[in-house]
Design a protein around this motif. Sequence first.
Motif, PDB file in Angstrom:
ATOM      1  N   SER A  96     -32.271  12.338   8.417  1.00  0.00           N
ATOM      2  CA  SER A  96     -33.343  13.122   9.681  1.00  0.00           C
ATOM      3  C   SER A  96     -34.040  14.040   8.672  1.00  0.00           C
ATOM      4  O   SER A  96     -34.780  14.734   8.919  1.00  0.00           O
ATOM      5  N   ILE A  97     -33.043  14.241   7.539  1.00  0.00           N
ATOM      6  CA  ILE A  97     -33.191  15.672   7.309  1.00  0.00           C
ATOM      7  C   ILE A  97     -34.543  15.657   5.926  1.00  0.00           C
ATOM      8  O   ILE A  97     -35.637  16.334   6.308  1.00  0.00           O
ATOM      9  N   CYS A  98     -34.513  14.272   5.408  1.00  0.00           N
ATOM     10  CA  CYS A  98     -34.786  14.122   4.219  1.00  0.00           C
ATOM     11  C   CYS A  98     -36.675  13.724   5.037  1.00  0.00           C
ATOM     12  O   CYS A  98     -37.443  14.228   4.412  1.00  0.00           O
ATOM     13  N   GLY A  99     -36.444  13.307   5.282  1.00  0.00           N
ATOM     14  CA  GLY A  99     -37.915  12.431   6.491  1.00  0.00           C
ATOM     15  C   GLY A  99     -38.370  14.046   7.325  1.00  0.00           C
ATOM     16  O   GLY A  99     -39.819  14.217   7.330  1.00  0.00           O
ATOM     17  N   GLY A 100     -37.388  14.352   7.887  1.00  0.00           N
ATOM     18  CA  GLY A 100     -37.474  16.076   9.123  1.00  0.00           C
ATOM     19  C   GLY A 100     -39.001  16.413   7.794  1.00  0.00           C
ATOM     20  O   GLY A 100     -39.628  16.957   7.692  1.00  0.00           O
ATOM     21  N   TYR A 101     -38.616  16.882   6.428  1.00  0.00           N
ATOM     22  CA  TYR A 101     -38.454  18.141   6.158  1.00  0.00           C
ATOM     23  C   TYR A 101     -40.392  17.092   5.385  1.00  0.00           C
ATOM     24  O   TYR A 101     -41.494  18.363   5.953  1.00  0.00           O
ATOM     25  N   LEU A 102     -40.282  15.599   5.407  1.00  0.00           N
ATOM     26  CA  LEU A 102     -41.473  15.239   4.922  1.00  0.00           C
ATOM     27  C   LEU A 102     -42.989  15.805   5.972  1.00  0.00           C
ATOM     28  O   LEU A 102     -44.120  15.739   6.008  1.00  0.00           O
ATOM     29  N   ALA A 103     -42.104  15.416   7.588  1.00  0.00           N
ATOM     30  CA  ALA A 103     -43.022  15.663   7.890  1.00  0.00           C
ATOM     31  C   ALA A 103     -43.426  16.971   8.801  1.00  0.00           C
ATOM     32  O   ALA A 103     -44.724  17.791   9.152  1.00  0.00           O
ATOM     33  N   LEU A 104     -42.045  17.889   8.693  1.00  0.00           N
ATOM     34  CA  LEU A 104     -42.358  19.412   8.874  1.00  0.00           C
ATOM     35  C   LEU A 104     -44.057  19.695   7.679  1.00  0.00           C
ATOM     36  O   LEU A 104     -44.752  20.367   7.658  1.00  0.00           O
ATOM     37  N   HIS A 105     -43.739  18.805   6.634  1.00  0.00           N
ATOM     38  CA  HIS A 105     -44.872  19.272   4.811  1.00  0.00           C
ATOM     39  C   HIS A 105     -46.004  19.207   5.439  1.00  0.00           C
ATOM     40  O   HIS A 105     -46.792  19.794   5.325  1.00  0.00           O
ATOM     41  N   SER A 147     -45.806  12.956  10.887  1.00  0.00           N
ATOM     42  CA  SER A 147     -44.836  11.801  10.911  1.00  0.00           C
ATOM     43  C   SER A 147     -44.205  11.101   9.482  1.00  0.00           C
ATOM     44  O   SER A 147     -45.086  10.955   9.300  1.00  0.00           O
ATOM     45  N   VAL A 148     -42.795  10.649  10.066  1.00  0.00           N
ATOM     46  CA  VAL A 148     -43.038  10.038   8.760  1.00  0.00           C
ATOM     47  C   VAL A 148     -41.524   9.462   9.409  1.00  0.00           C
ATOM     48  O   VAL A 148     -40.737   9.375   9.405  1.00  0.00           O
ATOM     49  N   LEU A 149     -41.450   7.966   8.366  1.00  0.00           N
ATOM     50  CA  LEU A 149     -40.159   6.552   9.207  1.00  0.00           C
ATOM     51  C   LEU A 149     -39.550   6.733   7.980  1.00  0.00           C
ATOM     52  O   LEU A 149     -40.467   6.419   6.749  1.00  0.00           O
ATOM     53  N   VAL A 150     -38.844   6.911   7.499  1.00  0.00           N
ATOM     54  CA  VAL A 150     -37.645   7.257   6.330  1.00  0.00           C
ATOM     55  C   VAL A 150     -36.644   5.980   6.641  1.00  0.00           C
ATOM     56  O   VAL A 150     -36.209   5.517   7.683  1.00  0.00           O
ATOM     57  N   VAL A 182     -35.256   6.129  10.465  1.00  0.00           N
ATOM     58  CA  VAL A 182     -35.500   7.541  11.589  1.00  0.00           C
ATOM     59  C   VAL A 182     -36.893   7.580  11.656  1.00  0.00           C
ATOM     60  O   VAL A 182     -37.279   7.304  10.377  1.00  0.00           O
ATOM     61  N   LEU A 183     -37.125   7.569  12.313  1.00  0.00           N
ATOM     62  CA  LEU A 183     -38.668   7.741  12.568  1.00  0.00           C
ATOM     63  C   LEU A 183     -38.519   9.849  12.851  1.00  0.00           C
ATOM     64  O   LEU A 183     -38.207  10.531  14.098  1.00  0.00           O
ATOM     65  N   CYS A 184     -39.633  10.185  12.334  1.00  0.00           N
ATOM     66  CA  CYS A 184     -39.252  12.093  12.433  1.00  0.00           C
ATOM     67  C   CYS A 184     -40.861  12.769  12.496  1.00  0.00           C
ATOM     68  O   CYS A 184     -41.800  12.267  11.420  1.00  0.00           O
ATOM     69  N   THR A 185     -40.768  12.928  13.534  1.00  0.00           N
ATOM     70  CA  THR A 185     -42.204  13.302  14.387  1.00  0.00           C
ATOM     71  C   THR A 185     -42.002  15.534  13.960  1.00  0.00           C
ATOM     72  O   THR A 185     -40.911  15.152  14.321  1.00  0.00           O
ATOM     73  N   ALA A 186     -43.519  15.858  13.892  1.00  0.00           N
ATOM     74  CA  ALA A 186     -43.987  17.451  13.992  1.00  0.00           C
ATOM     75  C   ALA A 186     -44.719  17.949  14.867  1.00  0.00           C
ATOM     76  O   ALA A 186     -45.339  17.607  14.254  1.00  0.00           O
ATOM     77  N   SER A 187     -44.356  18.437  15.203  1.00  0.00           N
ATOM     78  CA  SER A 187     -45.178  18.752  16.486  1.00  0.00           C
ATOM     79  C   SER A 187     -45.184  20.413  16.869  1.00  0.00           C
ATOM     80  O   SER A 187     -43.853  21.209  16.406  1.00  0.00           O
ATOM     81  N   ILE A 188     -46.479  20.973  17.167  1.00  0.00           N
ATOM     82  CA  ILE A 188     -46.668  22.390  16.231  1.00  0.00           C
ATOM     83  C   ILE A 188     -47.037  22.757  18.149  1.00  0.00           C
ATOM     84  O   ILE A 188     -48.096  22.139  19.108  1.00  0.00           O
ATOM     85  N   ASP A 189     -46.180  23.937  18.990  1.00  0.00           N
ATOM     86  CA  ASP A 189     -46.492  24.954  19.402  1.00  0.00           C
ATOM     87  C   ASP A 189     -47.011  26.714  19.347  1.00  0.00           C
ATOM     88  O   ASP A 189     -46.098  27.435  18.406  1.00  0.00           O
ATOM     89  N   GLU A 190     -48.036  26.432  20.303  1.00  0.00           N
ATOM     90  CA  GLU A 190     -48.864  28.136  19.648  1.00  0.00           C
ATOM     91  C   GLU A 190     -47.596  29.225  20.360  1.00  0.00           C
ATOM     92  O   GLU A 190     -48.757  29.837  20.527  1.00  0.00           O
ATOM     93  N   GLU A 197     -42.265   6.149   4.972  1.00  0.00           N
ATOM     94  CA  GLU A 197     -44.024   5.852   5.634  1.00  0.00           C
ATOM     95  C   GLU A 197     -44.721   7.091   6.250  1.00  0.00           C
ATOM     96  O   GLU A 197     -44.340   7.389   7.319  1.00  0.00           O
ATOM     97  N   ARG A 198     -45.401   7.937   5.120  1.00  0.00           N
ATOM     98  CA  ARG A 198     -46.629   9.043   6.152  1.00  0.00           C
ATOM     99  C   ARG A 198     -47.273   8.368   7.085  1.00  0.00           C
ATOM    100  O   ARG A 198     -47.962   7.665   7.180  1.00  0.00           O
ATOM    101  N   ASP A 199     -47.373   9.309   8.240  1.00  0.00           N
ATOM    102  CA  ASP A 199     -48.171   9.178   9.438  1.00  0.00           C
ATOM    103  C   ASP A 199     -48.123   8.223  10.111  1.00  0.00           C
ATOM    104  O   ASP A 199     -48.961   7.168  10.204  1.00  0.00           O
ATOM    105  N   TYR A 200     -47.007   7.494   9.973  1.00  0.00           N
ATOM    106  CA  TYR A 200     -46.175   6.652  10.673  1.00  0.00           C
ATOM    107  C   TYR A 200     -46.780   6.243  12.175  1.00  0.00           C
ATOM    108  O   TYR A 200     -46.799   5.503  12.933  1.00  0.00           O
ATOM    109  N   THR A 201     -46.549   7.423  12.466  1.00  0.00           N
ATOM    110  CA  THR A 201     -47.592   7.810  13.946  1.00  0.00           C
ATOM    111  C   THR A 201     -49.693   8.585  13.886  1.00  0.00           C
ATOM    112  O   THR A 201     -49.375   9.403  12.791  1.00  0.00           O
TER     113      THR A 201
END
Length: 252
Positions: free
Chosen positions: A130-139, A28-31, A38-46, A18-22
């Motif tokens: 976590s890896i499978c969902g983390g990939y989609l959150a990162l993507h 973010s992806v709920l896998v 597992v809730l996977c979120t990707a945050s960007i630090d400049e 489930e993409r854009d869960y948050t």
Amino acid sequence: MPRPDGRADDELRPITFERDYTEMAAGSVLVTFGKTRVLCTASIDESVPRWMKNSGKGWVTAEYSMLPGASPERIDREAAKGKQSGRTVEIQRLIGRALRASCDMKLLGERQVIVDCDVLQADGGTRTASICGGYLALHDALTRLVQNKAIKQHPLHSYVSAISVGVCGGVPVLDLPYVEDSTAEVDMNVVVLGHPGEEPKFVEVQGTAEGAAFSRSELDSLLGLATKGLAEIIDLQALLVADPPSPRVLGR
């Protein structure tokens, strides 16, 4: 012997993403793998870690945790103890290695993406989910960087998928829930890079004889099962990312 949930030996548990869960994280992806969530979120630090300054390259890292109510018996928060367990450190390093293997750090530029994987419910295979969902959150996070013209080209060059296999009652099986994982004679996690219809390339194979040593033929059977399941997951990931995430101004 039939498996506890009635699946065939080479059958994955039901999988959903489930993409854009948050809404606050860049991706973010709920896998869900069976009862594991597992809730996977990707945050960007400049910015990048100090040791990478002026390298022209970015960095992808991961953090992993299990929430207190993820299992029948409450899990203590590691923050309350003041340190992470060895298991947690090992898992988040695995997730980070897997995700970095799919990313061109030069295209990412000097910024860091942190992928947080929080286990809401654990029933085996939390690191692979976590890896499978983390990939989609990162993507999705990196896609939004492209949409915002922060980078010119998408840094991900391959899909990443991961799955568990094992030997239970002398039989090689795919995608173990906890009831199988806790009693398996052999436990193995397999991570690959790949594209639909192509032979995957291995990133990591973690295999342990928990109850009995295993033969080369059993190893080959396990890798064959894993490759079949991983190809199915990659097909599902590719189907999902064919529909880009909605544009979003990052940092707001």
